[in-house]
Design an enzyme around this catalytic site. Structure first.
Site, PDB file in Angstrom:
ATOM      1  CB  ALA A 265      53.696-103.784   5.065  1.00  0.00           C
TER       2      ALA A 265
ATOM      3  CB  VAL B 290      53.251-104.521   0.055  1.00  0.00           C
ATOM      4  CG1 VAL B 290      53.910-105.114  -0.616  1.00  0.00           C
ATOM      5  CG2 VAL B 290      54.411-104.794   1.421  1.00  0.00           C
TER       6      VAL B 290
ATOM      7  CD  GLN C  96      51.920 -96.816  -5.534  1.00  0.00           C
ATOM      8  OE1 GLN C  96      53.195 -96.692  -6.584  1.00  0.00           O
ATOM      9  NE2 GLN C  96      50.964 -96.202  -6.091  1.00  0.00           N
ATOM     10  CG  ASP C  97      50.467 -99.024   2.675  1.00  0.00           C
ATOM     11  OD1 ASP C  97      50.243 -97.639   2.376  1.00  0.00           O
ATOM     12  OD2 ASP C  97      50.906 -99.788   4.028  1.00  0.00           O
ATOM     13  N   PRO C  98      52.583 -96.611  -0.700  1.00  0.00           N
ATOM     14  CG  PRO C  98      51.442 -94.118  -0.905  1.00  0.00           C
ATOM     15  CD  PRO C  98      50.820 -95.596  -1.111  1.00  0.00           C
TER      16      PRO C  98
END
Length: 450
Positions: free
Chosen positions: A14, A144, A158-160
């Site tokens: 992720a 994550v 942030q990794d939307p």
């Protein structure tokens, strides 16, 4: 000082190439939350208490789910105000969330459910937690969100989640499908809701079992349409309710408050014609993205046993600006024809059915089409309706046509006329207070949840 180590394989997936930026303690915290979810402790349990080893070898309690810990509605709203005070949330968004909470609360209370307060708190806590902070510690399903360093903002990395052209509903470790169902369920007055021609859904299910494809040409009323569809069939045809693929516009996969609901549905993501030229510089990119989505849809249809919902109008219905009356928006004949040709060229038997939805009261759209993402949400408790009519065969409907262009228009109009006819029957049942007596020779109404 950062302590480096290899990430768990799926979490690393992720965060490709970025895991080394996160201190060991925050990595351990993320792993603890993921472990808790996988062990079935649920979002509230994991959020309240996740014990992880610190970089000193001790254990510390992680209490990073403020919305899920709230015990009252006022406490829930106080967390939003605190985020504004701390500079983590802009006031406009916070005001929108607070307004959404009160709208949802009022709508659910109208239903008179004995556990209304608990339902409101539980559903709104999860609804706020997911879009506001984008906490998606679900391995490589979602991405994550981690806090790097205590002096930073609460979630400074942030990794939307982003949607692929063909998105499969996320059912584990967090079941977004059931989240959407449970959120919309208390907004529907099932005593004044109806399904037209329920037996045809059994016919459709049999065709799917035989490996055939089915396309539902439908009007589109609100963001709640997928949940209304599924809730109407969850007792009689749960397979259809859970496996149907919705052709979705980009707004339902980009609006932060829509995303958690969209993540629980099977989607083919496209850019609507109505918003294709909103930003001229992006028009070509949108066209290329739509081409990729069409290719994915063609691949799906070639495999057979697919049921696909599409709104050929290209957007939600709107009330007449003069009379205020609602009716299905006209179908775009090119959209109908493109879908028909995809079905016919799949190499698998295909069937096209007209479907009508009446549910705008639950979550009505803005009166006019808006370019900006982030519309105001109005919510109410109300009866809804859904009806399907018999399959329409292109060759039979267009046998008298002299050319392909005429045939395209005639077939599209025939589908639209059927949807409008069914819609008017539902309207008579719900708004004319005729109930089941509104049934006609074309539309037989029932309440399959009774």
């Amino acid at each position: 000082m950062l302590t480096l180590s290899s990430p768990p394989p799926k979490i690393a997936g992720a965060l490709p190439g970025l895991w080394f930026l996160i201190p060991w303690r925050e990595r351990a915290r993320a792993e603890a939350v993921v472990r808790g979810i996988k062990e079935g402790r649920g979002w509230r349990s994991v959020g309240r208490r996740a014990l992880v080893a610190s970089d000193k070898g001790a254990e510390e309690e992680v209490d990073s789910r403020p919305f899920l810990r709230a015990r009252t509605g006022e406490e829930l709203l106080s967390h939003i105000r605190r985020e504004v005070e701390n500079g983590r949330l802009c006031s406009d968004v916070a005001n929108g969330l607070e307004e959404l909470y009160y709208n949802y609360q009022n709508a659910v209370l109208q239903g008179g459910h004995p556990n209304a307060k608990e339902i409101i708190l539980s559903n709104m806590a999860v609804a706020f937690e997911l879009p506001v902070f984008q906490i998606h510690l679900l391995e490589n399903y979602i991405g994550v969100t981690i806090c790097v360093g205590k002096t930073k903002a609460l979630y400074c990395f942030q990794d939307p989640f982003t949607f692929s052209p063909y998105h499969k509903a996320i059912r584990e470790p967090f079941d977004y499908y059931m989240f959407g169902q449970n959120y919309i369920r208390p907004l529907i007055d099932f005593r004044k809701s109806y399904v037209g021609n329920i037996s045809l859904f059994c016919e459709i299910e049999e065709k799917l079992r035989q490996g055939h494809n089915v396309v539902l040409m439908s009007n589109h009323q609100s963001e709640a349409d997928p949940a209304v569809f599924a809730l109407s069939l969850e007792r009689t045809n749960p397979r259809i309710a859970e496996t149907i693929v919705f052709v979705a516009g980009d707004r339902v996969v980009s609006d932060p408050l829509c995303k958690p609901f969209s993540m629980g549905r099977n989607l083919i993501c496209v850019y609507s014609k109505k918003h294709m030229d909103d930003v001229p510089e992006l028009t070509e990119m949108k066209r290329r993205a739509n081409t990729r989505s069409l290719k994915d849809m063609a691949l799906l249809l070639r495999g057979g046993s697919q049921i696909i919902w599409i709104a050929p109008s290209g957007g939600r219905d709107r009330p007449d600006p003069v009379t205020g009356e609602w009716s299905p928006a006209p179908f775009d004949s090119s959209s109908v024809d493109n879908m028909r040709r995809l079905v016919e060229h799949s190499g698998v038997p295909g069937h096209i059915y007209p479907l009508a939805l009446l549910c705008y009261e639950v979550m009505p759209p803005p009166p006019q089409v808006e370019k900006q993402i982030g519309e105001r949400r109005t919510i109410s408790f109300h009866g809804v309706g859904m009806s399907v009519a018999p399959e329409m065969n292109y060759k039979d409907v267009t046998s008298h046509c002299e050319n392909l262009e005429e045939a395209k228009e005639v077939f599209s109009q025939a589908l639209y006329n059927s949807v409008t006819e069914q819609y008017n029957v539902l309207k008579s049942a719900i708004y004319g207070c005729r109930g089941l007596e509104a049934s006609t020779s074309v539309v037989s109404l029932s309440q399959p949840w009774q």
